[in-house]
Design a protein around this motif. Sequence first.
Motif, PDB file in Angstrom:
ATOM      1  N   MET A  91       0.825  -1.210   0.000  1.00 54.27           N
ATOM      2  CA  MET A  91       0.000   0.000   0.000  1.00 54.27           C
ATOM      3  C   MET A  91       0.859   1.260   0.000  1.00 54.27           C
ATOM      4  O   MET A  91       0.522   2.242  -0.664  1.00 54.27           O
ATOM      5  CB  MET A  91      -0.957  -0.008   1.198  1.00 54.27           C
ATOM      6  N   LYS A  92       1.969   1.244   0.736  1.00 51.70           N
ATOM      7  CA  LYS A  92       2.891   2.393   0.735  1.00 51.70           C
ATOM      8  C   LYS A  92       3.415   2.664  -0.669  1.00 51.70           C
ATOM      9  O   LYS A  92       3.493   3.817  -1.100  1.00 51.70           O
ATOM     10  CB  LYS A  92       4.071   2.105   1.679  1.00 51.70           C
ATOM     11  N   TYR A  93       3.771   1.612  -1.378  1.00 53.62           N
ATOM     12  CA  TYR A  93       4.270   1.748  -2.744  1.00 53.62           C
ATOM     13  C   TYR A  93       3.195   2.373  -3.636  1.00 53.62           C
ATOM     14  O   TYR A  93       3.475   3.308  -4.398  1.00 53.62           O
ATOM     15  CB  TYR A  93       4.698   0.377  -3.284  1.00 53.62           C
ATOM     16  N   ILE A  94       1.976   1.883  -3.531  1.00 54.50           N
ATOM     17  CA  ILE A  94       0.867   2.408  -4.338  1.00 54.50           C
ATOM     18  C   ILE A  94       0.651   3.886  -4.023  1.00 54.50           C
ATOM     19  O   ILE A  94       0.440   4.702  -4.927  1.00 54.50           O
ATOM     20  CB  ILE A  94      -0.420   1.592  -4.104  1.00 54.50           C
ATOM     21  N   ILE A  95       0.705   4.245  -2.762  1.00 61.36           N
ATOM     22  CA  ILE A  95       0.514   5.646  -2.361  1.00 61.36           C
ATOM     23  C   ILE A  95       1.621   6.523  -2.928  1.00 61.36           C
ATOM     24  O   ILE A  95       1.363   7.618  -3.442  1.00 61.36           O
ATOM     25  CB  ILE A  95       0.418   5.762  -0.830  1.00 61.36           C
ATOM     26  N   ASN A  96       2.862   6.052  -2.873  1.00 59.59           N
ATOM     27  CA  ASN A  96       3.982   6.839  -3.413  1.00 59.59           C
ATOM     28  C   ASN A  96       3.855   7.033  -4.916  1.00 59.59           C
ATOM     29  O   ASN A  96       4.055   8.147  -5.424  1.00 59.59           O
ATOM     30  CB  ASN A  96       5.324   6.174  -3.072  1.00 59.59           C
ATOM     31  N   VAL A  97       3.547   5.970  -5.636  1.00 63.07           N
ATOM     32  CA  VAL A  97       3.382   6.074  -7.096  1.00 63.07           C
ATOM     33  C   VAL A  97       2.230   7.031  -7.414  1.00 63.07           C
ATOM     34  O   VAL A  97       2.362   7.912  -8.276  1.00 63.07           O
ATOM     35  CB  VAL A  97       3.136   4.689  -7.726  1.00 63.07           C
ATOM     36  N   SER A  98       1.134   6.880  -6.697  1.00 64.49           N
ATOM     37  CA  SER A  98      -0.037   7.745  -6.936  1.00 64.49           C
ATOM     38  C   SER A  98       0.289   9.196  -6.633  1.00 64.49           C
ATOM     39  O   SER A  98      -0.086  10.093  -7.397  1.00 64.49           O
ATOM     40  CB  SER A  98      -1.211   7.288  -6.069  1.00 64.49           C
TER      41      SER A  98
END
Length: 104
Positions: A91-98
């Motif tokens: 989820m952290k990765y998704i948030i950073n990419v977003s």
Amino acid sequence: MNRNKNLPLTETVYYILLALNKPLHGYAIMQEVERLSCGDVRLAAGTMYGAIENLLNKKLIMPTLSDDVRRKTYVITPLGKEILEADYQRMKYIINVSGNILGV
């Protein structure tokens, strides 16, 4: 990136695993999930016990000894912590990419 078959966790399962970082019985799990989610996730007994059964079968939680023999108490297993941390990282990765794409 290799996908883990246990991921992504549902919001309900995520909160249950998070709550079980300390030993809790069923009703206490329901209360802790509601507290952790600021009231956004409220578990019905049937939903919670179905999730508990599933988590037991996957060895993500296990029963633990309790002072109250009338209640079953559960705690997260090392595998459960690993899966919870993996979903957190996902989820952290998704948030950073977003955030990068949205400029926020």
